[in-house]
Write a protein that holds these residues in place. Structure first.
Motif, PDB file in Angstrom:
ATOM      1  N   LEU A  11       0.843  -1.199   0.000  1.00  0.00           N
ATOM      2  CA  LEU A  11       0.000   0.000   0.000  1.00  0.00           C
ATOM      3  C   LEU A  11       0.875   1.243   0.000  1.00  0.00           C
ATOM      4  CD1 LEU A  11      -2.807   1.442   0.411  1.00  0.00           C
ATOM      5  CD2 LEU A  11      -2.358   1.266   2.870  1.00  0.00           C
ATOM      6  N   PHE A  12       0.578   2.164  -0.909  1.00  0.00           N
ATOM      7  CA  PHE A  12       1.253   3.469  -0.920  1.00  0.00           C
ATOM      8  C   PHE A  12       0.199   4.551  -0.789  1.00  0.00           C
ATOM      9  CE2 PHE A  12       2.673   7.184  -3.525  1.00  0.00           C
ATOM     10  CZ  PHE A  12       3.617   7.656  -2.619  1.00  0.00           C
ATOM     11  N   ILE A  53       0.238  -3.518  -6.006  1.00  0.00           N
ATOM     12  CA  ILE A  53       0.415  -2.322  -5.181  1.00  0.00           C
ATOM     13  C   ILE A  53      -0.882  -1.527  -5.217  1.00  0.00           C
ATOM     14  CG2 ILE A  53       1.727  -0.187  -4.849  1.00  0.00           C
ATOM     15  CD1 ILE A  53       3.997  -1.557  -6.500  1.00  0.00           C
ATOM     16  N   TYR A  54      -1.398  -1.180  -4.052  1.00  0.00           N
ATOM     17  CA  TYR A  54      -2.586  -0.334  -3.962  1.00  0.00           C
ATOM     18  C   TYR A  54      -2.154   1.112  -3.708  1.00  0.00           C
ATOM     19  CZ  TYR A  54      -5.143  -4.710  -3.527  1.00  0.00           C
ATOM     20  OH  TYR A  54      -5.659  -5.962  -3.763  1.00  0.00           O
ATOM     21  N   LEU A  55      -2.840   2.019  -4.367  1.00  0.00           N
ATOM     22  CA  LEU A  55      -2.511   3.444  -4.274  1.00  0.00           C
ATOM     23  C   LEU A  55      -3.713   4.224  -3.779  1.00  0.00           C
ATOM     24  CD1 LEU A  55      -0.909   6.081  -4.924  1.00  0.00           C
ATOM     25  CD2 LEU A  55      -1.686   5.820  -7.299  1.00  0.00           C
ATOM     26  N   ARG A  56      -3.519   4.947  -2.676  1.00  0.00           N
ATOM     27  CA  ARG A  56      -4.541   5.893  -2.205  1.00  0.00           C
ATOM     28  C   ARG A  56      -4.023   7.290  -2.504  1.00  0.00           C
ATOM     29  NH1 ARG A  56      -8.719   3.523   0.025  1.00  0.00           N
ATOM     30  NH2 ARG A  56      -8.509   1.743   1.444  1.00  0.00           N
ATOM     31  N   SER A  57      -4.838   8.079  -3.193  1.00  0.00           N
ATOM     32  CA  SER A  57      -4.367   9.392  -3.616  1.00  0.00           C
ATOM     33  C   SER A  57      -5.531  10.353  -3.787  1.00  0.00           C
ATOM     34  CB  SER A  57      -3.599   9.260  -4.944  1.00  0.00           C
ATOM     35  OG  SER A  57      -3.120  10.510  -5.366  1.00  0.00           O
ATOM     36  N   HIS A  58      -5.370  11.576  -3.258  1.00  0.00           N
ATOM     37  CA  HIS A  58      -6.346  12.632  -3.541  1.00  0.00           C
ATOM     38  C   HIS A  58      -6.211  13.093  -4.981  1.00  0.00           C
ATOM     39  CE1 HIS A  58      -7.631  12.826   0.565  1.00  0.00           C
ATOM     40  NE2 HIS A  58      -6.434  13.167   1.008  1.00  0.00           N
ATOM     41  N   LEU A  72      -5.369   2.104  -8.431  1.00  0.00           N
ATOM     42  CA  LEU A  72      -5.796   3.346  -7.790  1.00  0.00           C
ATOM     43  C   LEU A  72      -7.120   3.097  -7.083  1.00  0.00           C
ATOM     44  CD1 LEU A  72      -5.445   6.390  -7.305  1.00  0.00           C
ATOM     45  CD2 LEU A  72      -6.579   6.788  -9.500  1.00  0.00           C
ATOM     46  N   LEU A  73      -7.118   3.212  -5.761  1.00  0.00           N
ATOM     47  CA  LEU A  73      -8.302   2.910  -4.967  1.00  0.00           C
ATOM     48  C   LEU A  73      -9.277   4.084  -4.965  1.00  0.00           C
ATOM     49  CD1 LEU A  73      -6.500   1.261  -1.914  1.00  0.00           C
ATOM     50  CD2 LEU A  73      -7.737   0.090  -3.741  1.00  0.00           C
ATOM     51  N   PRO A  74     -10.569   3.795  -4.770  1.00  0.00           N
ATOM     52  CA  PRO A  74     -11.552   4.887  -4.712  1.00  0.00           C
ATOM     53  C   PRO A  74     -11.356   5.745  -3.472  1.00  0.00           C
ATOM     54  CG  PRO A  74     -12.577   2.783  -4.175  1.00  0.00           C
ATOM     55  CD  PRO A  74     -11.186   2.472  -4.647  1.00  0.00           C
ATOM     56  N   GLU A  75     -11.905   6.943  -3.512  1.00  0.00           N
ATOM     57  CA  GLU A  75     -11.843   7.848  -2.364  1.00  0.00           C
ATOM     58  C   GLU A  75     -12.536   7.216  -1.164  1.00  0.00           C
ATOM     59  OE1 GLU A  75     -10.389  10.748  -2.081  1.00  0.00           O
ATOM     60  OE2 GLU A  75     -10.195  11.656  -4.060  1.00  0.00           O
ATOM     61  N   LEU A  82      -8.131   4.186   5.707  1.00  0.00           N
ATOM     62  CA  LEU A  82      -6.921   4.292   4.894  1.00  0.00           C
ATOM     63  C   LEU A  82      -6.169   2.971   4.768  1.00  0.00           C
ATOM     64  CD1 LEU A  82      -5.311   7.691   6.012  1.00  0.00           C
ATOM     65  CD2 LEU A  82      -6.043   7.085   3.702  1.00  0.00           C
ATOM     66  N   PHE A  83      -6.088   2.230   5.866  1.00  0.00           N
ATOM     67  CA  PHE A  83      -5.241   1.042   5.905  1.00  0.00           C
ATOM     68  C   PHE A  83      -6.047  -0.247   5.837  1.00  0.00           C
ATOM     69  CE2 PHE A  83      -3.331   4.566   8.250  1.00  0.00           C
ATOM     70  CZ  PHE A  83      -2.141   4.719   7.547  1.00  0.00           C
ATOM     71  N   GLY A  84      -7.237  -0.165   5.276  1.00  0.00           N
ATOM     72  CA  GLY A  84      -8.124  -1.325   5.200  1.00  0.00           C
ATOM     73  C   GLY A  84      -7.703  -2.354   4.167  1.00  0.00           C
TER      74      GLY A  84
END
Length: 199
Positions: A11-12, A53-58, A72-75, A82-84
């Motif tokens: 996760l990033f 790799i999962y990406l959380r990004s605004h 790219l994960l959904p909002e 965040l860390f689910g």
């Protein structure tokens, strides 16, 4: 907190990407990469195409195409989500301030890979990544900017993929409970402020 047992994905968390340092050029200061290290993660991902790799990004629009192994994960609506997803966090920051995000990551039991430079390497880590140090400008100050090596990040991820990480997950959580729990933080804060607590 959720104990991790096997590293099946990474996760990033990019957020807004952070802030860029400015490097001194011949005629003027040149804008460098954002400090959270997305460029490094993308370069590393291309070297290990079979590792998810999962990406959380605004930020949702990128100036380049993401490799297929980066999702790219959904909002999300709440920060505790965040860390689910993901088993090991990768945060190859160029520089940091208080590293609050690192503390949040470790508190959930998620092991962390980051840049082998202070203050990033001052925590309980599962691995750290060698970096090239430069000096950049933030405002009127020069600060060390540590650019993690994408090759080393990719190798660290390869070493951990499909491996048992139970011990590292417990160590991450215990590190927070021992060193950064709210009760400890409150004691240190009151001591620094000269406030005497009643017994």
């Amino acid at each position: 907190y959720k104990k991790k047992s096997q590293c099946n994905s990474f996760l990033f968390i990019n957020g807004h990407g952070g802030v860029p340092p400015y490097f001194r050029g011949i005629l003027r200061d040149n804008k460098g990469p954002l400090n959270k290290g997305l460029d490094i993660v993308i370069e590393a991902a291309r070297k290990i195409p079979d590792i998810p790799i999962y990406l959380r990004s605004h930020v949702r629009d990128f100036p380049y195409q993401l490799p297929q192994n980066i999702e790219l994960l959904p909002e999300i609506s709440e920060n505790h989500q965040l860390f689910g997803i993901g088993d090991v966090a990768i945060q190859p920051s160029l520089f940091e301030g208080t590293c609050l995000q690192f503390l949040e990551t470790l508190s959930t039991g998620m092991p962390l890979i980051t840049t082998d430079s202070p203050p990033m390497n001052e925590f309980e880590l599962i691995a750290s990544v060698a970096a090239v140090r430069k000096y950049g400008k933030m405002g009127n100050n020069f600060i060390p900017v540590n650019i993690a090596k994408a090759d080393d990040l990719a190798m660290a991820m390869e070493r951990l993929y499909k491996k048992d990480i139970t011990t590292y997950s417990l160590a991450a959580r215990n590190y927070i409970l021992k060193n950064h729990h709210w009760s400890i933080a409150a004691h240190l804060y009151h001591k620094a402020m000269g406030i005497k607590l009643r017994e």
